[in-house]
Write an enzyme that holds these catalytic residues in place. Structure first.
Site, PDB file in Angstrom:
ATOM      1  N   HIS A 194       0.829  -1.192   0.000  1.00 54.20           N
ATOM      2  CA  HIS A 194       0.000   0.000   0.000  1.00 54.20           C
ATOM      3  C   HIS A 194       0.869   1.250   0.000  1.00 54.20           C
ATOM      4  O   HIS A 194       2.087   1.172   0.141  1.00 54.20           O
ATOM      5  CB  HIS A 194      -0.964   0.013   1.199  1.00 54.20           C
ATOM      6  CG  HIS A 194      -0.274   0.078   2.522  1.00 54.20           C
ATOM      7  ND1 HIS A 194       0.010  -1.040   3.256  1.00 54.20           N
ATOM      8  CD2 HIS A 194       0.173   1.132   3.241  1.00 54.20           C
ATOM      9  CE1 HIS A 194       0.607  -0.684   4.385  1.00 54.20           C
ATOM     10  NE2 HIS A 194       0.713   0.630   4.390  1.00 54.20           N
ATOM     11  N   SER A 195       0.212   2.357  -0.160  1.00 55.55           N
ATOM     12  CA  SER A 195       0.836   3.669  -0.073  1.00 55.55           C
ATOM     13  C   SER A 195      -0.021   4.515   0.860  1.00 55.55           C
ATOM     14  O   SER A 195      -1.081   4.081   1.307  1.00 55.55           O
ATOM     15  CB  SER A 195       0.906   4.299  -1.468  1.00 55.55           C
ATOM     16  OG  SER A 195       1.490   5.594  -1.403  1.00 55.55           O
TER      17      SER A 195
END
Length: 132
Positions: free
Chosen positions: A49-50
């Site tokens: 994820h970011s």
């Protein structure tokens, strides 16, 4: 993706070693949250994820793992974390994944914000759109 590696000063003597983490000194932000990952099997990938706004500093305080950072602009790099005096900075809008954990890995993460589910980008195509 340069300047991602942070080397911490190791202090100590015959009794052992010590590393001090100080916000806005050797940790390049205000620390709002600390968490750690442990007991992860070697073939499991974490992260993926970011964040829209959160910066994180990843440090293996025991064992090791690999961290892959991707800025969505064609720059993707994999780092090996296996020393407690080395950290990897993951900026906002950088996709991160952790993998190849040793059986004894403890990965500590310092973040510049409190947990907010709305700050997470968990879909890679959405991440690419946000970067552009």
């Amino acid at each position: 993706m340069q300047d991602k590696i942070i080397n911490f000063k190791v202090m100590g003597d015959q009794r052992g070693s010590l590393i001090a983490l100080e916000e806005n000194h050797n940790v390049p932000f205000d620390v709002k949250r600390v968490f750690y990952i442990y007991g992860t099997q070697g073939n499991i990938t974490r992260g993926n994820h970011s964040h829209y706004q959160t910066k994180q500093l990843l440090i293996t305080i025991n064992g090791g793992c690999q961290v892959t950072l991707d800025d969505g602009k064609g720059n993707k790099e994999t780092y090996t974390l296996n020393k407690p005096n080395v950290g990897i900075l993951q900026d906002e809008l950088v996709w991160g994944s952790m993998h190849n954990f040793s059986h004894d890995c403890v990965l500590m993460v310092l973040a510049d914000s409190y947990y907010d589910d709305k700050d997470y980008i968990r879909d890679y195509d959405t991440f690419l759109k946000a970067v552009k």
